[in-house]
Write an enzyme that holds these catalytic residues in place. Sequence first.
Site, PDB file in Angstrom:
ATOM      1  N   ALA A  57     -17.716  55.967  70.835  1.00  0.00           N
ATOM      2  CA  ALA A  57     -17.248  54.777  70.034  1.00  0.00           C
ATOM      3  C   ALA A  57     -17.109  53.621  71.135  1.00  0.00           C
ATOM      4  O   ALA A  57     -16.349  53.754  72.080  1.00  0.00           O
ATOM      5  CB  ALA A  57     -15.902  55.132  69.501  1.00  0.00           C
ATOM      6  N   ILE A  66     -15.913  49.755  70.752  1.00  0.00           N
ATOM      7  CA  ILE A  66     -15.249  48.851  69.707  1.00  0.00           C
ATOM      8  C   ILE A  66     -15.277  47.413  70.573  1.00  0.00           C
ATOM      9  O   ILE A  66     -14.827  47.330  71.552  1.00  0.00           O
ATOM     10  CB  ILE A  66     -13.800  49.329  69.547  1.00  0.00           C
ATOM     11  CG1 ILE A  66     -14.140  50.726  68.778  1.00  0.00           C
ATOM     12  CG2 ILE A  66     -13.122  48.344  68.413  1.00  0.00           C
ATOM     13  CD1 ILE A  66     -12.577  51.652  68.811  1.00  0.00           C
ATOM     14  N   HIS A 123     -18.974  42.200  76.864  1.00  0.00           N
ATOM     15  CA  HIS A 123     -18.883  43.584  77.299  1.00  0.00           C
ATOM     16  C   HIS A 123     -19.442  44.516  76.482  1.00  0.00           C
ATOM     17  O   HIS A 123     -20.380  45.438  76.751  1.00  0.00           O
ATOM     18  CB  HIS A 123     -17.491  44.120  78.013  1.00  0.00           C
ATOM     19  CG  HIS A 123     -17.684  45.587  78.528  1.00  0.00           C
ATOM     20  ND1 HIS A 123     -17.979  45.799  79.873  1.00  0.00           N
ATOM     21  CD2 HIS A 123     -17.262  46.554  77.970  1.00  0.00           C
ATOM     22  CE1 HIS A 123     -18.078  46.899  80.073  1.00  0.00           C
ATOM     23  NE2 HIS A 123     -17.352  47.603  79.152  1.00  0.00           N
ATOM     24  N   ARG A 181     -15.045  55.510  60.071  1.00  0.00           N
ATOM     25  CA  ARG A 181     -16.628  56.227  60.487  1.00  0.00           C
ATOM     26  C   ARG A 181     -16.242  57.583  61.062  1.00  0.00           C
ATOM     27  O   ARG A 181     -17.165  58.297  61.469  1.00  0.00           O
ATOM     28  CB  ARG A 181     -17.386  55.440  61.163  1.00  0.00           C
ATOM     29  CG  ARG A 181     -17.940  54.034  60.471  1.00  0.00           C
ATOM     30  CD  ARG A 181     -18.489  52.814  61.178  1.00  0.00           C
ATOM     31  NE  ARG A 181     -19.123  52.000  60.222  1.00  0.00           N
ATOM     32  CZ  ARG A 181     -18.263  51.126  59.697  1.00  0.00           C
ATOM     33  NH1 ARG A 181     -16.894  51.224  59.484  1.00  0.00           N
ATOM     34  NH2 ARG A 181     -18.728  50.364  58.757  1.00  0.00           N
TER      35      ARG A 181
END
Length: 157
Positions: free
Chosen positions: A83, A85, A91, A130
Amino acid sequence: MPHIKTIEGILDAKGLKIALVASRFNDFIVDKLVGGAVDYLVRHGISQEDLTLYKIPGAFEFPVIVKKLAMKKQYHGIVCLGAVIRGATPHFDFVASEATKGIAQTSLETGIPVGFGLLTTDTLEQAIERAGSKAGNKGVEAAAALLETIRVLEQVD
């Protein structure tokens, strides 16, 4: 519609050896993806002894680990689970892009299919959705896509 020859993947994981590669970064999300992928594969007949989990620091490390595993040719397929985010800096874009390109390139070069379960979300809430809530579990989806791809590839001569 005329009848045409159709090749489809049978969703039976018996006899397969699968590597799961999971990033430690955002592990509270990734652990749910891993759980979903493992549950799916076990429910479709894989033996737990034929699953191996590799924990890596983050998404940027996926390409080198996946390539090494694929080149060993001891797995029928690999599932990447992670994951990324979005934050306040670019970045996110670099990590998500390079991980995705490296994973895809390895699969193409080696012929070993890779299930892509790398979440790339704008918010933590989207990642949670998700990983098993409103939007389902993308770990399950990555494992399902991998299984079907393996079984289709077996039929391609």
